[in-house]
Motif scaffolding. Structure first.
Motif, mmCIF file in Angstrom:
data_model
loop_
_atom_site.group_PDB
_atom_site.id
_atom_site.type_symbol
_atom_site.label_atom_id
_atom_site.label_comp_id
_atom_site.label_asym_id
_atom_site.label_seq_id
_atom_site.Cartn_x
_atom_site.Cartn_y
_atom_site.Cartn_z
ATOM 1 N N ASP A 1 0.836 -1.210 0.000
ATOM 2 C CA ASP A 1 0.000 0.000 0.000
ATOM 3 C C ASP A 1 0.866 1.254 0.000
ATOM 4 O O ASP A 1 1.873 1.325 0.714
ATOM 5 N N ILE A 2 0.470 2.244 -0.807
ATOM 6 C CA ILE A 2 1.084 3.567 -0.702
ATOM 7 C C ILE A 2 0.556 4.226 0.570
ATOM 8 O O ILE A 2 -0.662 4.325 0.767
ATOM 9 N N ASP A 3 1.449 4.657 1.437
ATOM 10 C CA ASP A 3 1.036 5.252 2.708
ATOM 11 C C ASP A 3 0.387 6.612 2.487
ATOM 12 O O ASP A 3 0.956 7.486 1.839
ATOM 13 N N ASP A 4 -0.806 6.766 3.035
ATOM 14 C CA ASP A 4 -1.516 8.053 3.030
ATOM 15 C C ASP A 4 -1.536 8.682 1.643
ATOM 16 O O ASP A 4 -1.154 9.845 1.462
ATOM 17 N N PHE A 5 -2.008 7.912 0.642
ATOM 18 C CA PHE A 5 -2.006 8.427 -0.728
ATOM 19 C C PHE A 5 -2.946 9.623 -0.881
ATOM 20 O O PHE A 5 -2.665 10.548 -1.642
ATOM 21 N N ASP B 1 -4.220 2.442 -5.337
ATOM 22 C CA ASP B 1 -2.938 2.763 -4.725
ATOM 23 C C ASP B 1 -2.336 1.570 -3.986
ATOM 24 O O ASP B 1 -1.519 1.724 -3.071
ATOM 25 N N SER B 2 -2.732 0.346 -4.393
ATOM 26 C CA SER B 2 -2.206 -0.880 -3.800
ATOM 27 C C SER B 2 -1.799 -1.850 -4.902
ATOM 28 O O SER B 2 -2.274 -1.762 -6.031
ATOM 29 N N VAL B 3 -0.925 -2.775 -4.542
ATOM 30 C CA VAL B 3 -0.570 -3.883 -5.429
ATOM 31 C C VAL B 3 -0.674 -5.161 -4.618
ATOM 32 O O VAL B 3 -0.112 -5.258 -3.513
ATOM 33 N N VAL B 4 -1.415 -6.137 -5.137
ATOM 34 C CA VAL B 4 -1.565 -7.414 -4.453
ATOM 35 C C VAL B 4 -0.888 -8.492 -5.287
ATOM 36 O O VAL B 4 -0.936 -8.464 -6.517
ATOM 37 N N ALA B 5 -0.215 -9.414 -4.618
ATOM 38 C CA ALA B 5 0.496 -10.487 -5.316
ATOM 39 C C ALA B 5 0.272 -11.797 -4.580
ATOM 40 O O ALA B 5 0.109 -11.821 -3.349
ATOM 41 N N LEU B 6 0.274 -12.884 -5.346
ATOM 42 C CA LEU B 6 0.202 -14.226 -4.777
ATOM 43 C C LEU B 6 1.540 -14.897 -5.040
ATOM 44 O O LEU B 6 1.951 -15.062 -6.195
ATOM 45 N N PHE C 1 8.405 9.202 -0.404
ATOM 46 C CA PHE C 1 7.179 8.483 -0.784
ATOM 47 C C PHE C 1 7.310 7.099 -0.166
ATOM 48 O O PHE C 1 8.190 6.336 -0.534
ATOM 49 N N THR C 2 6.467 6.734 0.810
ATOM 50 C CA THR C 2 6.643 5.475 1.528
ATOM 51 C C THR C 2 5.515 4.496 1.244
ATOM 52 O O THR C 2 4.408 4.883 0.857
ATOM 53 N N VAL C 3 5.821 3.228 1.436
ATOM 54 C CA VAL C 3 4.827 2.166 1.288
ATOM 55 C C VAL C 3 4.919 1.241 2.489
ATOM 56 O O VAL C 3 5.950 1.154 3.163
ATOM 57 N N SER C 4 3.826 0.560 2.770
ATOM 58 C CA SER C 4 3.797 -0.502 3.767
ATOM 59 C C SER C 4 3.520 -1.812 3.047
ATOM 60 O O SER C 4 2.743 -1.851 2.089
ATOM 61 N N VAL C 5 4.174 -2.883 3.508
ATOM 62 C CA VAL C 5 4.065 -4.182 2.858
ATOM 63 C C VAL C 5 3.599 -5.202 3.889
ATOM 64 O O VAL C 5 4.197 -5.316 4.969
ATOM 65 N N GLY C 6 2.527 -5.919 3.569
ATOM 66 C CA GLY C 6 1.999 -6.933 4.470
ATOM 67 C C GLY C 6 1.939 -8.290 3.803
ATOM 68 O O GLY C 6 1.665 -8.395 2.606
ATOM 69 N N PHE C 7 2.201 -9.350 4.577
ATOM 70 C CA PHE C 7 2.168 -10.721 4.076
ATOM 71 C C PHE C 7 1.206 -11.542 4.917
ATOM 72 O O PHE C 7 1.200 -11.448 6.152
ATOM 73 N N LEU D 1 -2.460 -1.040 10.107
ATOM 74 C CA LEU D 1 -1.288 -0.174 9.988
ATOM 75 C C LEU D 1 -1.687 1.237 9.604
ATOM 76 O O LEU D 1 -1.192 2.224 10.167
ATOM 77 N N ALA D 2 -2.580 1.340 8.619
ATOM 78 C CA ALA D 2 -3.000 2.659 8.142
ATOM 79 C C ALA D 2 -3.759 3.414 9.221
ATOM 80 O O ALA D 2 -3.580 4.623 9.407
#
Length: 571
Positions: free
Chosen positions: A343-347, A390-395, A427-433, A457-458
């Motif tokens: 996720d892009i933080d606070d887009f 403003d997110s990218v999801v991956a498997l 420009f920051t992002v958070s990454v979750g698994f 987190l957000a």
């Protein structure tokens, strides 16, 4: 044709005036003025038959002087016209019409660096022209032949289904130089050949030209010049951005749109003409290849994205159908899988602060998706990736025996975070698994789980984090509770202590946190760097002020939760 053979055939390009002085009857000509211009290139040789003739760039003019024999001013003006047009020089046969050239004509030739020659009465102008024209025509013939040969080689690569990487290697082999190919956003597509300067090494390391280089004013001017030229140019070194060597750069164009750029370093100076020919042809076939790869990638991305979407939302049908689609896409459904969300933080805050246009926002989202995808695919080549605003999801397929996957996925999250930071500082992002899950049945639940983590987190403004669902623990549970209830809960348990510390500049809340974290008075005292008696006194004050019993396990749990809420909400 090998690069070495091509270079040998290029040993005699179109001559300069200095070189032409060795050819045939021209070797007997006398240079009487304009010596500083002897390195002018000769593109063609023409006889001046009328005073109105207009010199062209690269023209070496031959004349008996008859058209201007009675006009001294015209003789002087002729030198200026040659200089203005970029002509190569002037050869005059003085006899019988111009027995003596005007002194002003000679001084003008010296001033404008226009080589001025005279030849003897017995020399025929055709004897001067013939060897020069033969050399020029042969050079042009070589150029055409080389152009066809180079075009054939690159076209065969495209017809054989070869892509950007093979074209890059072929160009590097042909020129025996280091080559870099980037797309229009300066993302690295391919590179070949060794060596180069610090900028090239940094570009390869970061998979594209760094933003600090792109936004440099001198680089911006250079890129505008390349786009306006619409062809290869030689650019100087820019040591202040790490470009310590000059290079050849050519735009890759299709329908007036820039698709990318080719850079060639360490090209031998005498090899420039071959390099320009090769760059022109390489740019043509690269435009075809990039357009083809882009179209295929869009189709493949759409199909893979649709499959990922069905897995994430449980709309894949039965398991047999999911297995068929996975085999078609080359995605391994067996084993364990992890859902990754970036996720892009606070887009929204970024948009409000920058006030950028909708087109610019969409461009940022496309580049964000591309960069995250590139990092993910470098570690998990068969991963399924999809952009969502403003997110990218991956498997991520972690295999039948995932083992200790934590280190690998955490490293991936850190790489994604760094890649975005390099792209846009600040420009920051958070990454979750998610936790490992089975596919296809468990993917939807895993997605809900990791989405909840990212929402937590957000909500608590914990930005720039790389976390997994299992490690978030209590924070994930607290995310389901409204802020008002959390604030009320924390104030009810900690309010008297907070007011005491605020009024007396005390440290009872910090003491309580240290005691609950360590679970033992001696360790808590050591953590706070106070005497154990001081710690016991503070704990007694905490009991008196808050009315709680610290020996009760339930009470300690409630206080620990209240302290976590206070930390998360910044109370």
């Amino acid at each position: 044709m090998s690069a070495r053979k091509a270079l040998e055939e290029l040993s005699e390009p179109k001559p300069t005036v200095r070189e032409a002085m060795r050819f045939g009857e021209f070797a007997g000509a006398t240079l009487i003025a304009g010596e500083a211009g002897l390195d002018r290139a000769i593109e063609w040789v023409r006889i001046m038959e009328t005073p109105e003739i207009q010199p062209r760039p690269g023209d070496l003019l031959l004349t008996t002087g008859f058209p201007i024999k009675d006009d001294r001013a015209a003789q002087i003006r002729l030198i200026g016209r040659i200089a203005d047009s970029g002509g190569a020089g002037l050869v005059v046969k003085p006899h019988p019409y111009l027995r003596k050239l005007a002194p002003e004509m000679l001084s003008e030739a010296d001033r404008l660096s226009v080589p001025l020659f005279t030849i003897g009465a017995g020399v025929q102008l055709i004897d001067i022209m013939a060897p020069l024209l033969e050399r020029i025509i042969n050079a042009e013939h070589w150029r055409l032949r080389q152009s066809f040969e180079i075009h054939r080689r690159f076209t065969e690569l495209v017809l054989d289904g070869k892509g950007v990487n093979e074209i890059c290697r072929t160009l590097s082999d042909l020129l025996e130089s280091a080559v870099v190919i980037e797309d229009a956003s300066f993302h690295l597509l391919a590179h070949a050949g060794g060596g180069g300067d610090p900028h090239r090494k940094e570009t390869i390391q970061h998979q594209g030209t760094p933003q600090r280089v792109l936004f440099d004013p001198q680089i911006q001017r250079m890129l505008r010049e390349i786009e306006a030229k619409r062809g290869p140019i030689k650019v100087p070194a820019y040591p202040h951005v790490g470009m310590s060597r000059e290079r050849l750069i050519a735009p890759i164009l299709a329908a007036n749109q820039v698709l990318g750029y080719i850079s060639v370093l360490d090209n031998p100076p005498h090899n420039d003409e071959l390099a320009f020919l090769a760059l022109e042809q390489a740019a043509l076939v690269l435009a075809l290849s990039i357009a083809k790869e882009r179209e295929l990638a869009e189709v493949e991305g759409r199909v893979r994205g649709e499959f990922l979407g069905d897995l994430l939302f449980g709309t894949f049908g039965d398991e047999a159908a999911a297995q068929r689609r996975a085999r078609h896409l080359g995605y391994p459904l067996h084993g364990s899988h992890i859902v990754m969300l970036t996720d892009i933080d606070d887009f929204r805050g970024f948009n409000r602060a920058k006030q950028i246009s909708e087109d610019a926002i969409q461009a940022i989202k496309r580049e964000f998706l591309r960069r995250v995808t590139a990092v993910v695919r470098a570690t998990f080549p068969r991963a399924l990736v999809q952009g969502r605003s403003d997110s990218v999801v991956a498997l991520l397929p972690i295999g039948a025996e995932p083992g200790d996957h934590q280190a690998r996925i955490r490293a991936l999250g850190l790489q994604v975070r760094q890649s975005i930071a390099d792209w846009k500082p600040g420009f920051t992002v958070s990454v979750g698994f998610s936790a490992p899950t089975e596919a296809p049945a468990g993917v939807a639940a895993a997605q809900r789980e990791v989405t909840s983590v990212m929402d937590s987190l957000a909500r608590f403004k914990r930005w720039g984090e790389v976390v997994t669902v299992p490690e978030l623990g209590l924070t994930g549970l607290l995310a389901a509770v409204a802020d008002e209830r959390l604030v009320d809960y924390a104030r009810r348990l900690l309010g008297p202590l907070v007011e005491h510390d605020r009024a007396r500049n005390g440290s009872l809340v910090a003491t309580l946190r240290a005691y609950l974290e360590t679970g033992e008075q001696q360790q808590a005292a050591k953590l706070l760097r106070v005497h154990p008696n001081t710690l016991r006194y503070r704990l007694d004050r905490i009991r008196e002020i808050s009315g709680v019993e610290l020996d009760d396990a339930e009470t300690r749990l409630n206080l620990a939760v209240a302290l976590r809420v206070q930390s998360l909400l910044g109370m």
